[in-house]
Design a protein around this motif. Structure first.
Motif, PDB file in Angstrom:
ATOM      1  N   MET A 242       0.804  -1.215   0.000  1.00 27.46           N
ATOM      2  CA  MET A 242       0.000   0.000   0.000  1.00 27.46           C
ATOM      3  C   MET A 242       0.839   1.267   0.000  1.00 27.46           C
ATOM      4  O   MET A 242       0.449   2.276  -0.583  1.00 27.46           O
TER       5      MET A 242
ATOM      6  N   PHE B 247      -3.965   2.774  -2.277  1.00 30.80           N
ATOM      7  CA  PHE B 247      -5.177   2.094  -1.866  1.00 30.80           C
ATOM      8  C   PHE B 247      -5.726   1.279  -3.036  1.00 30.80           C
ATOM      9  O   PHE B 247      -5.556   1.638  -4.199  1.00 30.80           O
ATOM     10  N   THR B 248      -6.412   0.195  -2.727  1.00 31.91           N
ATOM     11  CA  THR B 248      -7.089  -0.568  -3.763  1.00 31.91           C
ATOM     12  C   THR B 248      -8.136   0.311  -4.428  1.00 31.91           C
ATOM     13  O   THR B 248      -8.953   0.938  -3.749  1.00 31.91           O
TER      14      THR B 248
ATOM     15  N   VAL C 164      -9.821  -6.497  -3.104  1.00 29.78           N
ATOM     16  CA  VAL C 164      -8.902  -6.143  -2.021  1.00 29.78           C
ATOM     17  C   VAL C 164      -8.133  -7.399  -1.624  1.00 29.78           C
ATOM     18  O   VAL C 164      -8.722  -8.374  -1.156  1.00 29.78           O
TER      19      VAL C 164
ATOM     20  N   GLU D 118      -5.915  -4.206   5.039  1.00 34.83           N
ATOM     21  CA  GLU D 118      -6.117  -2.888   4.417  1.00 34.83           C
ATOM     22  C   GLU D 118      -7.113  -2.057   5.213  1.00 34.83           C
ATOM     23  O   GLU D 118      -6.940  -0.841   5.357  1.00 34.83           O
TER      24      GLU D 118
ATOM     25  N   THR E 295      -5.751   1.404   6.770  1.00 29.93           N
ATOM     26  CA  THR E 295      -6.437   2.632   6.360  1.00 29.93           C
ATOM     27  C   THR E 295      -6.936   3.405   7.568  1.00 29.93           C
ATOM     28  O   THR E 295      -6.799   4.642   7.638  1.00 29.93           O
TER      29      THR E 295
ATOM     30  N   ALA F  60      -6.771   8.617   3.343  1.00 26.93           N
ATOM     31  CA  ALA F  60      -7.074   7.381   4.054  1.00 26.93           C
ATOM     32  C   ALA F  60      -8.497   7.422   4.619  1.00 26.93           C
ATOM     33  O   ALA F  60      -9.205   6.405   4.624  1.00 26.93           O
TER      34      ALA F  60
ATOM     35  N   HIS G  52     -10.834   6.692   1.766  1.00 29.62           N
ATOM     36  CA  HIS G  52     -10.796   5.272   1.395  1.00 29.62           C
ATOM     37  C   HIS G  52     -11.464   4.414   2.460  1.00 29.62           C
ATOM     38  O   HIS G  52     -12.140   3.427   2.135  1.00 29.62           O
ATOM     39  N   TRP G  53     -11.290   4.784   3.728  1.00 29.93           N
ATOM     40  CA  TRP G  53     -11.940   4.041   4.806  1.00 29.93           C
ATOM     41  C   TRP G  53     -13.457   4.090   4.635  1.00 29.93           C
ATOM     42  O   TRP G  53     -14.136   3.066   4.794  1.00 29.93           O
TER      43      TRP G  53
END
Length: 310
Positions: A115, A165-166, A197, A203, A207, A219, A222-223
């Motif tokens: 990541m 991030f994915t 993922v 992850e 994150t 982050a 993305h979370w």
């Protein structure tokens, strides 16, 4: 012989706020780092002049050395032929490690290094927080639009690291070459996105750590995406029940760390969606009871109400 790693932080500037995992302190001029850090992965974070940054370390009962770079305003790996004895200037890792164990349980360096690019060569990875820059740029863009003027770009500190991030596109959550029925199904059920993922538990944990401790804006975004995907992955809930249970327990632990003034509307609606999708999977009881006790949410009854769609 003491078990634990030593983290030397040389030439730390005055007024530095230093933290490791869920602990932080304002350090004095004699500060040289920390010792007796238990084996495992930890997140070191610090701030100076409002900017916060940090890096992951993998402790295996050794001494790691970093030195402050005035030019880059961050700690960077540093080689020493002879390690001096700085024990009297080193803080002790707190004995209470409950939060660290709970939130770092699924984190591994393989996922950290996947990541976070440009990881340094001693088993750690670092990032640069850009939250203040993003907020300022957003305000400047609004100002330019309102005054019909040319956009102004915020001068930014050079970023040597980035978080990979994915990539998850909630609007196109179905497989390539999907049939019409698959498009319909996976537009609601986000299980296909979740399958992209590589290590969802790691992850999801990393994150959360990056935005909660590192204050890394991307982050947080993305979370939120991961939360939407997890709470909408119906097939995953049924087929990967053990992993799903671990994700929900981890989600509860993360929610517990939010401050009282945090806007919980997004989490509230995500939880309603989750309860709707897992009413028959047998894992919702602790989740529902905790949220009812913590926030007074009656999720079982709220699932009957119309959901807010963004």
């Amino acid at each position: 012989m003491s078990i634990g790693s030593t983290l030397l932080l040389l030439d730390a500037p005055n007024n530095l706020e230093f933290g490791i995992d869920f602990n932080s302190w304002k350090v004095g001029p004699k500060f040289r780092g920390m010792r007796l850090i238990p084996p495992g992965i930890h997140f070191v974070h610090y701030s100076l002049n409002e900017f916060k940054t940090g890096f992951f370390i993998n402790c295996t009962n050794e001494t790691m050395v970093y030195k402050w770079s005035s030019e880059n305003e961050q700690f960077e790996p540093f080689q020493l032929d002879i390690i001096p004895n700085y024990d009297e200037y080193l803080g002790l890792y707190p004995k209470e490690m409950t939060l660290w164990k709970e939130h770092f349980e699924y984190i591994n360096m393989k996922t950290v290094n996947r990541m976070i690019s440009n990881h340094v060569n001693n088993g750690s990875s670092s990032l640069y927080s850009v939250v203040l820059e993003k907020e300022l740029q957003r305000d400047l863009d609004k100002l330019a639009l309102a005054t019909n003027s040319e956009p102004i770009t915020v001068p930014t500190k050079e970023k040597t690291d980035w978080v990979n991030f994915t990539s998850l596109n909630l609007k196109y959550s179905y497989p390539p070459n999907a049939t019409p029925s698959e498009i319909t199904k996976y537009s609601v059920d986000k299980s296909y996105l979740l399958s992209l993922v590589l290590d969802i538990l790691a992850e999801f944990s990393i994150t959360f750590i990056l935005f909660h401790l590192g204050q890394f804006y991307d982050a947080f975004e993305h979370w939120k995406t991961l939360v939407k995907v997890i709470t909408s992955s119906i097939d995953f809930i049924e087929s990967e029940n053990d992993t799903f249970k671990k994700l929900i327990k981890l989600f509860i632990k993360q929610i517990k760390e939010f401050p009282p003034d945090f806007d919980l509307e997004f989490i509230h609606w995500s939880c309603i969606n989750l309860v709707e999708n897992c009413l028959e999977c047998g894992v919702e009881t602790d989740f529902v009871l905790y949220l009812n006790k913590k926030f007074g949410w009656d999720l079982l009854n709220e699932t009957e109400q119309p959901l807010v769609v963004e």
